[in-house]
Design a protein around this motif. Sequence first.
Motif, PDB file in Angstrom:
ATOM      1  N   THR A   7      -7.936 -18.082 -19.927  1.00  0.00           N
ATOM      2  CA  THR A   7      -7.798 -19.419 -20.160  1.00  0.00           C
ATOM      3  C   THR A   7      -7.859 -20.147 -18.528  1.00  0.00           C
ATOM      4  O   THR A   7      -7.286 -19.742 -17.741  1.00  0.00           O
ATOM      5  CB  THR A   7      -6.608 -20.049 -20.867  1.00  0.00           C
ATOM      6  OG1 THR A   7      -6.411 -19.221 -21.853  1.00  0.00           O
ATOM      7  CG2 THR A   7      -6.759 -21.528 -21.033  1.00  0.00           C
ATOM      8  N   PRO A   8      -8.917 -21.078 -18.690  1.00  0.00           N
ATOM      9  CA  PRO A   8      -9.115 -21.544 -17.042  1.00  0.00           C
ATOM     10  C   PRO A   8      -7.674 -22.351 -17.050  1.00  0.00           C
ATOM     11  O   PRO A   8      -7.249 -23.015 -17.671  1.00  0.00           O
ATOM     12  CB  PRO A   8     -10.221 -22.530 -17.366  1.00  0.00           C
ATOM     13  CG  PRO A   8     -10.878 -22.060 -18.402  1.00  0.00           C
ATOM     14  CD  PRO A   8      -9.882 -21.426 -19.403  1.00  0.00           C
ATOM     15  N   ASP A   9      -7.374 -22.248 -15.584  1.00  0.00           N
ATOM     16  CA  ASP A   9      -6.348 -23.226 -15.164  1.00  0.00           C
ATOM     17  C   ASP A   9      -6.361 -24.566 -15.502  1.00  0.00           C
ATOM     18  O   ASP A   9      -7.672 -25.060 -15.670  1.00  0.00           O
ATOM     19  CB  ASP A   9      -6.308 -23.187 -13.396  1.00  0.00           C
ATOM     20  CG  ASP A   9      -5.730 -21.748 -13.132  1.00  0.00           C
ATOM     21  OD1 ASP A   9      -4.943 -21.191 -13.727  1.00  0.00           O
ATOM     22  OD2 ASP A   9      -6.198 -21.438 -12.046  1.00  0.00           O
ATOM     23  N   ILE A  10      -5.421 -25.496 -15.508  1.00  0.00           N
ATOM     24  CA  ILE A  10      -5.497 -26.909 -16.006  1.00  0.00           C
ATOM     25  C   ILE A  10      -6.463 -27.464 -14.935  1.00  0.00           C
ATOM     26  O   ILE A  10      -7.071 -28.255 -15.218  1.00  0.00           O
ATOM     27  CB  ILE A  10      -4.025 -27.377 -15.764  1.00  0.00           C
ATOM     28  CG1 ILE A  10      -3.394 -26.868 -17.075  1.00  0.00           C
ATOM     29  CG2 ILE A  10      -4.116 -28.805 -15.951  1.00  0.00           C
ATOM     30  CD1 ILE A  10      -1.802 -27.511 -16.989  1.00  0.00           C
ATOM     31  N   SER A  11      -6.207 -26.973 -13.505  1.00  0.00           N
ATOM     32  CA  SER A  11      -7.055 -27.815 -12.533  1.00  0.00           C
ATOM     33  C   SER A  11      -8.592 -27.725 -12.875  1.00  0.00           C
ATOM     34  O   SER A  11      -9.313 -28.670 -12.388  1.00  0.00           O
ATOM     35  CB  SER A  11      -6.794 -27.173 -11.112  1.00  0.00           C
ATOM     36  OG  SER A  11      -6.933 -25.766 -10.720  1.00  0.00           O
ATOM     37  N   TYR A  33      -8.078 -31.872  -4.841  1.00  0.00           N
ATOM     38  CA  TYR A  33      -6.876 -31.792  -4.082  1.00  0.00           C
ATOM     39  C   TYR A  33      -7.167 -33.112  -3.103  1.00  0.00           C
ATOM     40  O   TYR A  33      -5.863 -33.560  -2.642  1.00  0.00           O
ATOM     41  CB  TYR A  33      -7.030 -30.651  -2.884  1.00  0.00           C
ATOM     42  CG  TYR A  33      -8.092 -30.496  -2.167  1.00  0.00           C
ATOM     43  CD1 TYR A  33      -8.326 -31.325  -0.862  1.00  0.00           C
ATOM     44  CD2 TYR A  33      -9.015 -29.511  -2.322  1.00  0.00           C
ATOM     45  CE1 TYR A  33      -9.378 -31.277  -0.144  1.00  0.00           C
ATOM     46  CE2 TYR A  33     -10.036 -29.265  -1.506  1.00  0.00           C
ATOM     47  CZ  TYR A  33     -10.211 -30.013  -0.266  1.00  0.00           C
ATOM     48  OH  TYR A  33     -11.361 -29.875   0.331  1.00  0.00           O
ATOM     49  N   ASN A  34      -8.142 -33.849  -3.302  1.00  0.00           N
ATOM     50  CA  ASN A  34      -8.077 -35.368  -2.616  1.00  0.00           C
ATOM     51  C   ASN A  34      -7.499 -36.138  -3.555  1.00  0.00           C
ATOM     52  O   ASN A  34      -6.897 -37.487  -3.134  1.00  0.00           O
ATOM     53  CB  ASN A  34      -9.367 -35.724  -2.401  1.00  0.00           C
ATOM     54  CG  ASN A  34     -10.255 -35.105  -1.356  1.00  0.00           C
ATOM     55  OD1 ASN A  34      -9.617 -34.516  -0.371  1.00  0.00           O
ATOM     56  ND2 ASN A  34     -11.474 -35.405  -1.297  1.00  0.00           N
ATOM     57  N   ARG A  35      -6.938 -35.794  -4.702  1.00  0.00           N
ATOM     58  CA  ARG A  35      -6.216 -36.687  -5.846  1.00  0.00           C
ATOM     59  C   ARG A  35      -4.826 -36.114  -6.027  1.00  0.00           C
ATOM     60  O   ARG A  35      -3.989 -36.980  -6.315  1.00  0.00           O
ATOM     61  CB  ARG A  35      -7.123 -36.780  -6.987  1.00  0.00           C
ATOM     62  CG  ARG A  35      -8.219 -37.375  -7.063  1.00  0.00           C
ATOM     63  CD  ARG A  35      -8.490 -38.921  -6.049  1.00  0.00           C
ATOM     64  NE  ARG A  35      -7.584 -39.664  -6.885  1.00  0.00           N
ATOM     65  CZ  ARG A  35      -6.975 -40.883  -6.504  1.00  0.00           C
ATOM     66  NH1 ARG A  35      -7.110 -40.976  -4.846  1.00  0.00           N
ATOM     67  NH2 ARG A  35      -6.644 -41.530  -7.036  1.00  0.00           N
ATOM     68  N   ILE A  36      -4.626 -34.933  -6.513  1.00  0.00           N
ATOM     69  CA  ILE A  36      -3.475 -34.056  -6.591  1.00  0.00           C
ATOM     70  C   ILE A  36      -3.416 -32.504  -6.118  1.00  0.00           C
ATOM     71  O   ILE A  36      -4.867 -32.247  -6.203  1.00  0.00           O
ATOM     72  CB  ILE A  36      -3.092 -34.224  -8.263  1.00  0.00           C
ATOM     73  CG1 ILE A  36      -1.910 -33.875  -8.500  1.00  0.00           C
ATOM     74  CG2 ILE A  36      -4.329 -33.445  -8.946  1.00  0.00           C
ATOM     75  CD1 ILE A  36      -1.525 -34.488 -10.064  1.00  0.00           C
ATOM     76  N   ASP A  37      -2.493 -32.123  -5.794  1.00  0.00           N
ATOM     77  CA  ASP A  37      -2.374 -30.803  -5.559  1.00  0.00           C
ATOM     78  C   ASP A  37      -2.650 -29.806  -6.685  1.00  0.00           C
ATOM     79  O   ASP A  37      -2.203 -29.944  -7.636  1.00  0.00           O
ATOM     80  CB  ASP A  37      -0.954 -30.260  -4.983  1.00  0.00           C
ATOM     81  CG  ASP A  37      -0.762 -29.094  -4.361  1.00  0.00           C
ATOM     82  OD1 ASP A  37      -1.716 -28.206  -4.692  1.00  0.00           O
ATOM     83  OD2 ASP A  37      -0.195 -28.838  -3.413  1.00  0.00           O
ATOM     84  N   PRO A  38      -3.819 -29.151  -6.872  1.00  0.00           N
ATOM     85  CA  PRO A  38      -4.170 -28.134  -7.890  1.00  0.00           C
ATOM     86  C   PRO A  38      -3.126 -27.109  -8.009  1.00  0.00           C
ATOM     87  O   PRO A  38      -2.813 -26.869  -9.372  1.00  0.00           O
ATOM     88  CB  PRO A  38      -5.371 -27.727  -7.440  1.00  0.00           C
ATOM     89  CG  PRO A  38      -5.968 -28.474  -6.534  1.00  0.00           C
ATOM     90  CD  PRO A  38      -4.834 -29.007  -5.593  1.00  0.00           C
ATOM     91  N   ASP A  39      -2.548 -26.535  -7.084  1.00  0.00           N
ATOM     92  CA  ASP A  39      -1.646 -25.522  -7.342  1.00  0.00           C
ATOM     93  C   ASP A  39      -0.324 -26.174  -8.341  1.00  0.00           C
ATOM     94  O   ASP A  39       0.200 -25.514  -9.090  1.00  0.00           O
ATOM     95  CB  ASP A  39      -1.172 -24.920  -6.061  1.00  0.00           C
ATOM     96  CG  ASP A  39      -2.201 -24.088  -5.556  1.00  0.00           C
ATOM     97  OD1 ASP A  39      -3.070 -23.509  -6.293  1.00  0.00           O
ATOM     98  OD2 ASP A  39      -2.459 -24.026  -4.293  1.00  0.00           O
ATOM     99  N   CYS A  40       0.143 -27.352  -7.803  1.00  0.00           N
ATOM    100  CA  CYS A  40       1.198 -27.948  -8.301  1.00  0.00           C
ATOM    101  C   CYS A  40       0.774 -28.301  -9.753  1.00  0.00           C
ATOM    102  O   CYS A  40       1.774 -28.048 -10.555  1.00  0.00           O
ATOM    103  CB  CYS A  40       1.583 -29.146  -7.410  1.00  0.00           C
ATOM    104  SG  CYS A  40       2.326 -28.705  -5.813  1.00  0.00           S
ATOM    105  N   LEU A  41      -0.211 -29.035  -9.975  1.00  0.00           N
ATOM    106  CA  LEU A  41      -0.542 -29.137 -11.468  1.00  0.00           C
ATOM    107  C   LEU A  41      -0.637 -27.777 -12.072  1.00  0.00           C
ATOM    108  O   LEU A  41      -0.231 -28.012 -13.136  1.00  0.00           O
ATOM    109  CB  LEU A  41      -2.090 -29.844 -11.194  1.00  0.00           C
ATOM    110  CG  LEU A  41      -2.727 -30.375 -12.545  1.00  0.00           C
ATOM    111  CD1 LEU A  41      -1.725 -31.531 -13.208  1.00  0.00           C
ATOM    112  CD2 LEU A  41      -3.904 -30.755 -12.342  1.00  0.00           C
ATOM    113  N   ASN A  42      -1.122 -26.897 -11.692  1.00  0.00           N
ATOM    114  CA  ASN A  42      -1.393 -25.650 -12.505  1.00  0.00           C
ATOM    115  C   ASN A  42       0.025 -25.071 -12.848  1.00  0.00           C
ATOM    116  O   ASN A  42       0.371 -24.774 -13.803  1.00  0.00           O
ATOM    117  CB  ASN A  42      -2.054 -24.588 -11.793  1.00  0.00           C
ATOM    118  CG  ASN A  42      -3.469 -24.947 -11.748  1.00  0.00           C
ATOM    119  OD1 ASN A  42      -4.088 -25.584 -12.534  1.00  0.00           O
ATOM    120  ND2 ASN A  42      -4.190 -24.466 -10.659  1.00  0.00           N
TER     121      ASN A  42
END
Length: 99
Positions: A7-11, A33-42
């Motif tokens: 399943t693709p990551d949320i980001s 990553y210009n809007r939100i940290d993808p690693d944190c979002l995931n």
Amino acid sequence: MTGEIHTPDISHRVAEKVAAANGTDPLNLDPLYNRIDPDCLNSLFQDETSEGYVEFLMAGCNVTVQADGTVEVAQSETHEKGAQTGSSGDTMKAPDSLE
């Protein structure tokens, strides 16, 4: 091969849905990553018991990521496509246990 379904990551799902809403390829968008940290979002909602949601603006869209991994994207009524704002417009609702 383990037979697991990837399943693709949320980001990645955010980028795909925002691109679809704008009728473009995800690679044509400004990086997430210009809007939100993808690693944190995931990692934010990895635990199935997580609650809450995250909202932010990206490429003229309101993006809402629910704790269950649901990604909702809608064209922003207050921002034109690609418009820049002075504030991020990002919000987050913490799980009830943290409030």
